[in-house]
Structure formats: structure tokens, C-alpha cells
Design a protein around this motif. Structure first.
Motif, PDB file in Angstrom:
ATOM      1  N   HIS A 205       0.693  -0.964  -0.207  1.00  0.00           N
ATOM      2  CA  HIS A 205      -0.194   0.046   0.027  1.00  0.00           C
ATOM      3  C   HIS A 205       0.539   0.890   0.655  1.00  0.00           C
ATOM      4  CE1 HIS A 205       0.344  -2.014   3.982  1.00  0.00           C
ATOM      5  NE2 HIS A 205      -0.276  -0.616   4.230  1.00  0.00           N
TER       6      HIS A 205
ATOM      7  N   HIS B  72      -0.605  -7.326   6.743  1.00  0.00           N
ATOM      8  CA  HIS B  72      -2.154  -7.839   6.695  1.00  0.00           C
ATOM      9  C   HIS B  72      -3.081  -7.318   7.450  1.00  0.00           C
ATOM     10  CE1 HIS B  72      -4.629 -10.733   4.720  1.00  0.00           C
ATOM     11  NE2 HIS B  72      -5.196 -11.387   5.990  1.00  0.00           N
TER      12      HIS B  72
ATOM     13  N   PHE C 219      -5.538  -3.084   5.617  1.00  0.00           N
ATOM     14  CA  PHE C 219      -6.085  -3.772   4.471  1.00  0.00           C
ATOM     15  C   PHE C 219      -5.573  -5.645   4.381  1.00  0.00           C
ATOM     16  CE2 PHE C 219      -5.207   1.132   3.519  1.00  0.00           C
ATOM     17  CZ  PHE C 219      -5.851   1.619   3.497  1.00  0.00           C
TER      18      PHE C 219
ATOM     19  N   GLY D 266      -3.326  -8.013   2.324  1.00  0.00           N
ATOM     20  CA  GLY D 266      -2.680  -7.719   1.729  1.00  0.00           C
ATOM     21  C   GLY D 266      -1.977  -9.083   1.357  1.00  0.00           C
TER      22      GLY D 266
ATOM     23  N   THR E  82      -2.353 -10.330  -2.526  1.00  0.00           N
ATOM     24  CA  THR E  82      -2.268  -9.765  -3.468  1.00  0.00           C
ATOM     25  C   THR E  82      -1.066  -9.058  -3.172  1.00  0.00           C
ATOM     26  OG1 THR E  82      -3.788  -7.727  -1.914  1.00  0.00           O
ATOM     27  CG2 THR E  82      -4.558  -8.968  -3.546  1.00  0.00           C
TER      28      THR E  82
ATOM     29  N   ALA F  76     -12.444  -7.428  -4.675  1.00  0.00           N
ATOM     30  CA  ALA F  76     -12.765  -7.751  -3.762  1.00  0.00           C
ATOM     31  C   ALA F  76     -13.412  -9.171  -3.041  1.00  0.00           C
ATOM     32  CB  ALA F  76     -13.181  -6.778  -2.304  1.00  0.00           C
TER      33      ALA F  76
ATOM     34  N   ASN G 107     -12.201  -8.872   3.749  1.00  0.00           N
ATOM     35  CA  ASN G 107     -11.574  -8.272   2.080  1.00  0.00           C
ATOM     36  C   ASN G 107     -11.557  -7.323   1.579  1.00  0.00           C
ATOM     37  OD1 ASN G 107     -14.077  -8.386   1.935  1.00  0.00           O
ATOM     38  ND2 ASN G 107     -14.437 -10.337   0.725  1.00  0.00           N
TER      39      ASN G 107
ATOM     40  N   THR H 289     -10.085  -4.699   0.370  1.00  0.00           N
ATOM     41  CA  THR H 289      -9.052  -4.675  -0.163  1.00  0.00           C
ATOM     42  C   THR H 289      -8.276  -2.769  -0.996  1.00  0.00           C
ATOM     43  OG1 THR H 289      -7.489  -4.803  -2.277  1.00  0.00           O
ATOM     44  CG2 THR H 289      -9.220  -5.249  -2.574  1.00  0.00           C
TER      45      THR H 289
END
Ligand SMILES: [Zn+2]
Ligand SMILES: [Zn+2]
Ligand SMILES: [Zn+2]
Ligand SMILES: [Zn+2]
Ligand SMILES: [Zn+2]
Ligand SMILES: [Zn+2]
Ligand SMILES: [Zn+2]
Ligand SMILES: [Zn+2]
Lengths: 452, 452, 452, 452
Positions: A266, A314, A334, A336, A339, A400, A408, A410
Motif C-alpha cells: 500500500h 495484512h 488492509f 494484503g 495480493t 475483493a 476482504n 482491499t
């Protein structure tokens, strides 16, 4: 020649230094041989990796699994399924659960929970608090993989110890040879500014950034390095978010401080400008995603080694928890773990980094920093068969709805992908396949860390 | 040509850059002319400085006059008499009196006391506290010459504000253009270690050093610099005591932080080895005089400009207060304002530094740092006639009995001297002559500082 | 009180550190007193400086007077008249005359010529050649103020000595305590590239820049610093022209090399873009005025002290010599001694630097570097009365026709001025007034330099 | 599963990062598999490495094979037999043979000689001269592995080109992507000082050091780096001999110059103090083994990566050539290719470095720098099976008589050994066994280098 459990054939093995076409033989969970096609023993199972890149599983040393205490946000089941699908074969779980992982008993309890659910391997952080210094060694003996210091906390569950206790903790951990991860912000500064902003009636998203000014992070990074230098402790700076810390990190490393640093996607992909798309309040994370101008220097620092590794912090929450009207009520962070790899592979496809550089920052560097190398983080004989098969031609989009975390929400919704993990193995067992978690609950095991 | 009040003839005028034979004419308290012998106007008084060096009066920005509140240790009369004899024409008084100088009222009261007693000029420090941030500007308008931050305090009269308040104070003082002097130690570290040592029953002198480890100073210096950099505040590090801070000072200056630094004679001339001679408990001072190995690097740093200036942290106590059995009960600090110049002149005689270097560190540098240059700290037309005549051939010894402070418990008892001030003038009036204070009480005036 | 020769009244005296309103008394060529109005002795002559700034005369350590040998370009009369009008009270003359100043005899001859014509003071450079190393000390005793090394020469009159001779020369000059000025370019590189370009038939202006690439200068600066470091010689880098040298200068100074550096107005105010206005061939100078992008870093370096001082590399030629068709036939260099101060005063008026900073770079720094301080470069008792009165409100324009050099082909034609010297005194005598030279031929004297 | 040529079983494989117990399978000269015991295919030959360490063959990029032209000192047969016994599987041969390797024809001729004799692999250096710049590309196409620049030469066979030619050569080689090795000394300085010393009648050993002062090396290292930075060329500093170069190497690397550096055992193990034992004249080498005080900093630099790699500057001469009365007549240099590994293994045994560090400096680093990685310098699938088996328990002593070079005048006579290579394989064939060369003449092949 006796047969082995598994051979992965025809893949391209990627290390930080090179890429080579070779097969991998796995037996009893370990890599037992790497060889040209045709040289490896017969196997009970063969995976054809033709056209795929083969890398070590990613290691994410900054994951909030949330259990026990916050199972509505995430469980060991959901978190490790997300990890497996995301190409992450080892997660380090943060201790700010309820109860916090601040004692041997809490550690044992978490080990029990994790052991029954996890489908990837894991390390558990012990919490460093003002009042549990006499239990750090016992927690280490009970299997804490690392320790977490909340230098920079507004959470009464995990308060920031006073500097005297921090130095005392570092002295203990230096003796034990265990690296400490530090949430490096200046708590008194956060407290003062938070009270001032609240007293002024501020409830908007910008107030969060005014509270968590870069200065709070910069100062704490510098202080952490000085304490580490004095005590000989090994420290790890969590979630580096601001370019202003980089000169201090470089100064510390030049002095010989045993300091490692992570940043998170991020901070590399977002700025406050994304508030328009996502909602300013949704963007809340600690430390904050800042105004434009930080991501570039952070990328440079990650590629030149000033920042050692990539983690995710995460921190799953329900969307409803992240989108309240008052910024102070919005849950920070968030998801993570699922992703991170795909976001970086898309950058590999664009040429911003090589796959070898990704393996360095996501696999080898965390394994080395946290005492798991060469058992993890590398494809070599004797290593755990934590392996990810990547299809660099596969494309897609992050949604998401497609994520496996409970929380979730995101910030990467809609991001285009180019390059995706298609199979994840943990100690030789496939735990994710084509985007679906398939590992049996409880397959995950705690890692063993070398202490030096 | 009209006559002037005074001409000092035939001296050798010393500046950091050069030495020149010239006369000085003084009128109405200011230097009005500098000229070759015979070029200056007729004078009502002539001082023959044949064979003497002529320097600007020293400026000591770190003096604890003790009044109001602790008159048994020192008064404005005794302190400024000591200063005058010691060649010091301006003292900056610290705010840890009783009451502390934390309000306009307290400042006014101290101005009244000082104004009636002082025989040298003075500046008063205002105190930065957690609860008086809204009064800093008013105190500045009421004539506070600078402000003092006790970052590193165990004294409930002058507690260390939380970091949030410190940053808020720096923001105010950056706007006002006033330099802040910082006692840079880490309070939480002092508190934690102090409690731990007391809990362990420690009452010996070594416990004081264990409490005030170098780390406490190093960290606070670094933090001060970071806060200054962020806010744009000008800061001054008090009483640098440890070589371990020097890399951090150099790093801050290289970054462009407006940071000045002082050290004191006790750090340049003493080490814990002097405890045998003086008594280990007597040696207590904050920050401590440390083990051998620091004085050399501190001298080097002072001569290369890493450390900008010399002060004394003049902190008089009664001998009985300094020699108690329990180290925690021993009053910390030493008198210094009368002995600093003679200690350094002895080193000039030995060739360790030049008289020009002394003028830089003791006169010009503090005047520049605290906004008094070129009114003070320099011999030039328009400057205050704060002048010291030095006889470099005069020898002697330091004795406590010979000092003019009430709290005359000097650690330099018996030190051999070579080079002594024989006359001190403040704004043209002789305030000390041949080791005797002669200035009229109340001659001293508050300084005016330029704020930028 | 006896009267003095001269008093300059009511001016504002400017030094690097401060500005003060004061009068200056001058007697027998020296400043004998500085005082507030009314405090100085009666004078046979009074100059009213009301409304004017008073600074030390500028010192230009890089001037090609051209005589003997090239009197059609410039004479000692014309050069020093230009200097006087330009506010320059001391010039250092380069040895690339005909004959070169490479022997005691040549030095004596040049002293005779200069002594009969000059209206400002002067220092003569001796030439360092491969074959006169055994005469350097004798030339120093015969009054050479400094020595010049042509490291970077295509001129057979002043060939570049081999590195072995350079190091041998530095060893001699280190012992003598004399600073050496170095034209720092790499001769073999110039030769090779010049031959290559000529062989390719190149005769255009760009070929000059291709020959004198930045690399030639950067390498020679680095080499000079290394030779100076090894031998202990004091060196001075002439006419710094490229930003690429700056890191090497900083590295050398950080190592403690006694290195000083000058730059010149043509590098600060011009770039190859000016070729359109002036003619590309006219622009030829060694080292070249380069493409845009260098002036900014050179200004920064001049203001932060990386570059110590301003000189001009005053190199007068006839316009016809500078505007030939073939670039190799165009005479390199520009007149500068008369235009440097006014160019900088216009920048003072625009706020790019302060007048105090100008005094530092143009007066004090060259005096210190070349052993003339505090006899020159400063307004203080005992200093030579080399004084310039400046009217900061006076405006005008530079025109070649208005210059006093024979070779008046200035690249600054038409530059707008704001702030001009209106009177120049050398040792108390007015040598220029309101833009006209008025000093008597032969008033100029050789300077005395301190060797350390 | 088809069988392979060879399996090496039960050894401990050493890399810079780790040590692992594994077998190695070799087929058709390459490593085809690495696996746990029992996992590799059946083999026609098995080597039992029980109790032995297994490392990649060392790569020595600085070897003077001497043929053609000086076969009385060394031949390709003798040199590569020495290499094989010494654990060196690739040598880079220097071009200062007769004829020098300055043309495609000379290169072809040397390839023919080497190809018929060598028992280890090899790369041939092309010579960079003033007059063969137009042939560099053709030599590269004809297989020159690298190029050598004699910046610092008194040898008329290989004269130092002028700086203009050097820069032109670097521009060519930057385009070709080939690293250039530089004998970095300042030729004009050597020449001047040599002539001066000879003119003074000096013939003693000390005169050699006075000629080749550290300065000559320091300056040339700095110049090489600057030329490389400007042109983008990759350069390699040969035989770093003096601690005074290290700051310049660090400065260049910090600027991003693609600079690699080697040092040699004689600089790490000897000083002028060894002249007593060996004879001062015998000690002659260029650059010289210097006074005590350099080896320590060179070791530090080698271990911290400032110096990248270890080479030997293997320069065999007859003892009679090295021990003449006049220092100028003594042949410079020593044999080294056979003694380097054993000297370092003895230090591994003493704990001065790890075997992994040795593998980094002697195998991996040269392979990477010269474009051979991962074909050479590493034990991995696909790499050439250049393998050395080491018995860390084996002891012995170096004796000249035991060496395989013709010019076996070693300065390490009598040095005690602890740890020795017992078997050397080049592309799977054993070329040395238990201290005896066994490889068939002509087995060695030219290396292929990647150009980037
Ligand atoms: Zn955190
Ligand atoms: Zn976190
Ligand atoms: Zn204090
Ligand atoms: Zn104090
Ligand atoms: Zn020049
Ligand atoms: Zn010139
Ligand atoms: Zn060589
Ligand atoms: Zn060689």
C-alpha cells in the motif's frame, strides 16, 4: 535408486542471482535434488511446470491473523488460505490479538489454534510489554519466532512500553539472538496530537494524517536504531511509509547497526490521491498512506537494498468497520497477504523489477533476517519444499469478492494483473491450486528460527 | 574632537582570525573606535594594557544562578561576582529555580532580582513545560533571552514535557526565531533505570553512571535534532558529555539542522578517574563525567567546530550537599563560571589551542548562536564594551576558598594556572580587577537578542 | 592628537559577518582607526561616504596582464586601470607572458615593468615547468607571490610538466609554504582529442567543447587534490567550470586537503546559449563556458563554500583575435577584472547574495588563501587601506567601449548594472573615481605573502 | 533413468551463503543435478567426498602464462598444471607476452598454443595500446575474454597509452560491454622517479619502493574510476597494494562506478619486513609489497567487499632472474596460482575468514565480474563441473621444489598449511589429484563471457 514423493519438471528456477531450467525432487517435505530434466529419481507424483517460473514460497513477516479475539475479521483458516492462494508459504502472526501474545500461556494457546487450522507454515510473535520482560526468554523457549515492539501505539491491548523497558527488552533479545520487529512511531507524539485534534472536533480523514505525521515515524526509526546499536539487538522496522526515514536508515546501516526494514504494497502503490476512488476514511492505516511523492523513493530504496524486504501488514477488517463517518472509528489497515505477489508480478511484467529481485525481497531476505535461511526462502537441497509456480502470462484483476480473507476490504480493487501464482506447495504438499486453497487444515507448522 | 569615556591603550586585540596591536575607545558603554596608538580621541580614563591581551568578555549561556529559591547555594550577587572575576561578561540563567521561570510573572520577578544585584549582563531562560505553551510568546515579549527544555529530568520542578508538547513548543519557537537550549537526556530511560537501581538497593556513585548511560544522551541529541529539523526550530544542545553523540551531531549538521552544541570544562578536564581525588560521590553531575576516553574526542570536536562553544553549566552547591553517603542524595553539578577561562588559558599556554580559538568558542560563537552578535562577543565599533584584559604570564592555582560563588565546591581544586584575566569590563565599566569583583550591584542589564 | 592623512566618514562598513556604520582613518597607507563618527582624529583629507557601502578592495588572483610579450592586448597600465575602476585593488598576474615568468630574471624584469606602470597592488606568479624546479625557491625569494602550474596546456610557451615533475614541484612548494594555482585540465586528453578533431577537419566552435570535455577538468581536479594530499602542498584550482568537479572538490576537502577553488563570472552568468548573441567562436575560453545546467550548481557551491572565491581569469584579446573563422584560431578568454564586481553587485541588488557574502568571496577568502590576510582583504586596524566605496543605488550598463582594457571584447556587453563602485583606494590613495582611473602610474606595489 | 558420467557423493557443498551436505551429478562436463545422497542417477564414475568440502573451482583473472615469448619462465603446460594442483580451474592470461596480444593474429596464435597445452580453462586478455584501438572490437569477436590496460608501465612491449587513447578505448569497451583490467599506476610518475633514482646511482631494493610510491597507485586508481564513470566502461583494478587507495575505491563505488578490485596474497601476507628472510631484491614486484601496515586494511577491505576478489598476479621467473645485484635488473613478481588457495585455507583454519567467504572472493566474484556467472564460479545445475574437493584436515608446507611452475621462486617458502585441495575437476574431468596434475594437455578450453 528409490523413488521420491514428488518431482516438479521443466520449470524455470529463479533465484536472486540467476534463472536456470531444472527439475526439483521433493521427499518428506524437503527439496532433495535439483537436476536437469531426466536426472532426478522416479517420483510418486509429478508436476509439470512447463512454461512456468518456479520460486521459493514468499515469506510475509507481518500478518495479523486476528485469532484469538477477532475471528469476525479473520481466522487462521481464512488467513492461511488467503496466503496459500497468494503464494505465501510462511506467515508471521502479530501478537495484538485478544488476549495479546504476551505470555507463554497465550503463546501456547495461539499455537494450538494455529496448529489446527493453518495450511501454510507460521511463526508467532511474542509481545514486548512493560510488564513481561521476565517472560521473554520463556516465550522464546516456547517457540516465539520473533518479538514485536509497539513503539507507537494507541491500542490499550498492546501499549508502548517506556523507553527504559524497551532498552531492557533489547538487551534480553540481543542475548537471545532474536530479531525484534518494531512498529516505529513515537507514541507520546501520537497521543498529544490525537488529543489535540479530537479536542478541536476533528473527525475527518485528514486528521489521521495530521496525527501520524512523518516525524512520528522518522524519530522512532532513528531511536530504534540507536537502541539497537547500543544493546547489540537485531531489529526490524515494520511498514516503512515515508521517504523521510530513508536517510536515517542509511545512516544506521552505515554505522553497522543490524537493522532490517520492510515496506508494504500500500505504500508502494497508493497515495492520498486514492482517497477519491476508495473513500478517504477507508484509506486509514497506521502508519498512513501519505501524500504523493513517497512511493518513488520507497521503490528506489527497496531496489537498492536500503529497504530489505516486502511484507504486507495484512490487517483484515470488515468493510463496515473501515467506512465509518468518524475517522477515529475507522479500522486501520488492509488485507494484503493474497495480493502482494500478484501486484509485484504485474510490475515484473512492466519491467520495474526482475523476478529475481522479487525473490530477494519476498523470499530470501525475510528468511535470512529472521533466521530461517537456508531452510526457507531458497530453492536448494535441504530446504523445505515451499515452492510457488508462476504463470507470467496469466492475466486478471483483483476483486475483493475473489479474496479469501474474511476481512476482504482491499484497496487494490480492480488492479490489473499480469503474472500469477498457479500452484503453491508447503513442504511438498500443494496447498493452493489455480487460485483455490486446497491444503488440509493443520498442515501448517511453526517455523524453527536460528538464533545468533 | 570631543573626548570619550575611556581608552584602553597598547593591548593586543585578539579575534578568532587575527591578533592586532590597537587601542580601544569606549564611550557610553560601547566601543566607539579602534585605532593605532595615538589615533584615538582624548579620554577621561585610560587603561594601559601594555603586555596584555584584550578579548571580548566571555559569554556563558549555561549558568544556574539559583535565585529565587536556593539562595543558600548562590545569589545573583555571588554568581555575577564570580562571573566578573572569571572574565565572563554575560551569563544566561537557567529556569530551574523556585518558582521555575515558567510564566511572565516568574520572569518579571527574576528580572527584578537580577536587575538589583547583577554586576554583569544577563539573559534569562524561560522554561518550556507541558502546560505553559500558550505563554511562551508572552515570555519572549517579556524579555526571555532563550528557552530551556528539560528533555531529561528527574526534577519535579521542571518535568520533561511529552514529545508532543516538545514538538508544539519547537513550532512556536521556530516562528519566534528563538533558539532553545536542551538538556538532552531520555527521561523515561533515566526514570526506568533509576527505579531499577534503587530497587536493587544501589546507593553508590557508580549507580549514577549506570542510570545516566551515554545512550540516554545520544538518543536525546538525535531526537532533538530530528524535531528541530522537522519544525525549523533552532536548538542548542547543553553540556555534551560523551563522544558517542558526536556522529549524530555531525549527521544533523550535514543535514542542515540549525543545531549548536556546547561542552563544559568538567567534561574536557575530568573523568571518573578523578573520583579518587575528589570522592566519587562529589563527582556527581548530570550528565555524568564519564570514564576516561571521552575528553579527547570532545576536545577534537570543540576545535573542529562539531561542538560550537564552551559553557560551564555553573551549578553551585554547598560541599555538604555534594558529599552525602547515598549517591541519590548528592547534589549534582559544580560551580564553573569563575574557573572556565583560566582553565582554558592554561591550555593556551600549553599550546593545545590558540587564544583566537578560545575567543571563537567562548565569545563569538555564543553571541552568534543566541542572537547577540555583533553587539556582544566581538571587539568592534558599535559593540558593547564587554572587554577582558588577560595577562598570559600570570600564574596561580585554583582554590575553592578563592572562588566567589557561595557554592564553591570546585572539582578543579589545585589546578595550576598560566594566563589569567586581570580586568573585566562590562559596557565600559570595570567590574573585576585583579581577581576582585568591583562592579556596583545592579550594573548588569538584560541582553537584547535578535530573533530570526 | 596628531592628524592623519585621511578619514572616510559616514559609510556603512561591510564584512562577511556584519555591517556597521563607522568612519575609517588612514595614515601612511594603512587603516589606523575605525570609529563612530566624531571619534577619529583630524585628517588632512576627508571623504564623505554618506549613503555608500565601504568594503575592502577586491583581490583578483587570476589576471593575465599580458606584458611582456603581448602589449597589443593589454599593458600593466591598461590592466591596472581597469582593475582600479572595477574595484580591484590587488591583481595576481599569470606567468604565460613572453618570456614566461619561469626564472628569477624573468620575474625581475616583470617586477620592473609592473612597478613603473601599475596603479593597484600586484602579485606575480612564477611558472612551474619541467626544467625550472631548481629555481622555484630562488623565485620565491625574489618575490613570486605564488606559482602557476599549467596542468592542461596546449601552449608551447607554458607546457604541462610531466606528473613526476609536478609532484616534485609540489614537494618544494609544500616546504616553502606557498600555494600553487593549477589550471586543471588533462593535457594528454586535450592533445589527443584536439588532434582527432583537427584530423576530422573540424573547425567549428562545438569542436572546442568536444576537445575540452568536462572529464578533462574533473580528472585534473581530482589528480591535483591527490598530489596535494600526498605532498602536503597547498593548491588552488583555477576557473572551476563544471558541476561535475564539485563532488571531487568536496571529497578532497573532507579528506583535509588544503585545496581552495575559484570560479569566474563567465561560468556563473553564461552558457553555450549565449553563442547566439555573441557568436559561437567569440565564446571560446579555456576551460569552456559549457552547456546550460552548470551555472546553478556553481552558484550553490560558491555560496556554500565548496568554491572559495571569485576570480576573473582576465584574459584580454582584440576582438579581431576572438572572431576568426576557424575555432582553433580564436583567442581564448575574456577581459574580466573591470566587470566582476559590478556583475555581482547587480546580483546583490536582486537578492541572490548579500554584500557580506561578496566580501567573503572576493576580498577575505583570496587574502586568506594566498597569505595576505589580515594585511589585505579586510577593513581593520593595521590593514592596508585598500578600500572601495560602493553606491548600491547607481545603475548603468556594461559596454566594451566603456572598459579600460585594451582587449575589451567583453561577453557581458549590455548587461544591466545596479550597484557600482564609485571610488577605489589603494593604500589610502584614490586610484579610481566615478569610473575613471586616477591613480599615478607606479603607485602599485608587490604584495608580501605569508608562507606557512 | 539414464546414468550420468559422474557423481560426487557425501561432500559438504560450500557457497558464500551456506553449506549443505549433498551429492553432485555431472554429465557431459556440466553439473546436471545436486541432491541428497541416494537421489541422484547411477553414474559411470563415483567420487567419494566423505569428509571433504566441495567448492567451485577458483578463478584467477590475473595470471602471466608467459608463452609465447618467455617459455623459460613458464609454459601453458606448466602454468595450468600449477593451477590445477592449486585448485584453480580458470585462468585469465595477461597479454604482455612476446609478441604482445595486441592483434587478432596474436590472439589466434595464443589460442592455438593454449588450446594444445592447457589442462584448465582459460580466458585471454587482449592488450589496449595507443595504436590498436581499431582492432579491439575484432579481438573481442575473436574471443578475447577481457582487455588489459597498462596504465603504469615501464615495459616497452606494453607501453601505457596516453590518456586520450585510454578514454577512447574505454568508450569502445563500454559499447562492447567488456570489463577492462587496469594495472593502475601513474606512468609519468614512475618514469620521472625511475630516472631520478637511476641518475642518483641508486641500485638498492629501497629505490624500487621509492619509485613505485603509493601515490602512483592511488592516483591511477582514482583516474581509472573517473574515466570509467565518464565513459560507462566496466573496469577492474589489478593487484591493489596500498591502503591509501581504499578511500578512493569506496568513493567510486558510492558514486556508482562499475569498478571491481582484486588484491593478491603477497599483499595480504608479506611486507618489506620479509626482505630479511627472502632477500630485499627478491621481493621486487610491481606494485611493490610495501612497509608493514597495509595488509590489515587490505584484509578488512577484502572481507567487507571494498576489494571484490582475490587474484594472484602469477608472474613466474627463474630464481636467477629475481636475485640480481642491481634492483632494476631483478625480475618483478612471483608465482602464485598454485599457492593462493592453500594460503587462504590456512587462514580459514585459523578463523580469519570462512570457507564461504573464500568461495565468494575466489570463485563467485570473479565469475560475476567477468561475465562467466552462473556458468562458472558456482555449484548449481547447468554450471560447468569445475569443482574442487578440499580436505580441511590436511596439513603441509609450501616449498618451491614442490611447485609445478617453471619459475617457482615463491616468497611463501615454508609457510605452514592447514587445509588443502585434494582433487580438482574441470568440466567433470579430474585434472589434479592429491597434489599431482593429471589432466590431459589440451583439455582446457577458452571461456565464453557474457557482455552487457
Ligand atoms: Zn504496525
Ligand atoms: Zn501491523
Ligand atoms: Zn542540564
Ligand atoms: Zn544545567
Ligand atoms: Zn587557465
Ligand atoms: Zn588563466
Ligand atoms: Zn600489473
Ligand atoms: Zn600482472
Amino acid at each position: 535408486m528409490p523413488s521420491v514423493d514428488l518431482v516438479i519438471t521443466n520449470g524455470l528456477l529463479v533465484s536472486p542471482e540467476t534463472t536456470v531450467a531444472a527439475d526439483i525432487a521433493v521427499d518428506q517435505g524437503r527439496i532433495v535434488a535439483i537436476g536437469a530434466p531426466g536426472t532426478l529419481p522416479p517420483a510418486r507424483e509429478t508436476i509439470d511446470a512447463t512454461g512456468l517460473h518456479v520460486i521459493p514460497g514468499a515469506i510475509d513477516v507481518h500478518v495479523h491473523v486476528r485469532e484469538p479475539g477477532f475471528s469476525h475479521k479473520e481466522t487462521w483458516t481464512s488467513a492461511t488460505r488467503a496466503a496459500a492462494v497468494g503464494g505465501v508459504t510462511t506467515v508471521f502472526d502479530m501478537p495484538n490479538t485478544n488476549p495479546p501474545t504476551a505470555s507463554v500461556a497465550a503463546l501456547d494457546r495461539k499455537h494450538a489454534i494455529a496448529g489446527s487450522q493453518a495450511i501454510v507454515d507460521y511463526g508467532l510473535y511474542g509481545l514486548i510489554g512493560e510488564h513481561n520482560l521476565d517472560q521473554l526468554e520463556a516465550m522464546a523457549q516456547a517457540g516465539a519466532a520473533s518479538f514485536k515492539l509497539y513503539m507507537g501505539s494507541e491500542n490499550p491491548l498492546v501499549p508502548c512500553p517506556p523507553d527504559g523497558a524497551i532498552v531492557a527488552a533489547f538487551e534480553i533479545l540481543a542475548r537471545l539472538g532474536i530479531r525484534t520487529t518494531v512498529h516505529a512511531e513515537n507514541t507520546p507524539l501520537l497521543t498529544w496530537r490525537g488529543e489535540t485534534l479530537r479536542a478541536a472536533g476533528r473527525t475527518d480523514a485528514a486528521a489521521h494524517l495530521e496525527q501520524h505525521i512523518d516525524l512520528a515515524a522518522v524519530e522512532a526509526v532513528s531511536r530504534t536504531a540507536i537502541f539497537a546499536e547500543w544493546t547489540g539487538a537485531k531489529v526490524h522496522i515494520a511498514h516503512e511509509s515515508t521517504r523521510h526515514s530513508l536517510p536515517h536508515i542509511r545512516f544506521a546501516k552505515a554505522r553497522g547497526v543490524d537493522l532490517t526494514v520492510e515496506t508494504c504494497p500500500h505504500y508502494l502503490f497508493l497515495s492520498t490521491d486514492d482517497g477519491g476512488r476508495l473513500g478517504d476514511n477507508f484509506m486509514r492505516v497506521k502508519p498512513p498512506v501519505r501524500e504523493p511523492g513517497h512511493a518513488g523513493p520507497l521503490w528506489d530504496a527497496l531496489l537498492d537494498g536500503t529497504i530489505d524486504m516486502l511484507s504486507t501488514d495484512h490487517a483484515p477488517h470488515l468493510m463496515s468497520e473501515k467506512t465509518r463517518d468518524v475517522i477515529w472509528d475507522c479500522a486501520p489497515g488492509f488485507p494484503g497477504v493474497e495480493t502482494s505477489m500478484v501486484l509485484m508480478l504485474a510490475q515484473v511484467s512492466r519491467g520495474r523489477l526482475t523476478l529475481g529481485q522479487y525473490v530477494r525481497m519476498a523470499c530470501e531476505a525475510p528468511a535470512e533476517a529472521f533466521g530461517m535461511f537456508p531452510r526457507k526462502g531458497v530453492l536448494m537441497v535441504g530446504a523445505d519444499a515451499d515452492i510457488v509456480l508462476i504463470d507470467m502470462s496469466k492475466t486478471g484483476r483483483i476483486t475483493a469478492a475473489g479474496l479469501h480473507s474474511i476481512g476482504n476490504a482491499t484497496p487494490f480493487e480492480g488492479f490489473a494483473l499480469h503474472g500469477m501464482p498457479v500452484r503453491t506447495l508447503v513442504r511438498g504438499k500443494t496447498v493452493a491450486l489455480d487460485g483455490r486453497p486446497v491444503g488440509p487444515p493443520g498442515w501448517g507448522r511453526p517455523v524453527t528460527v536460528r538464533r545468533t
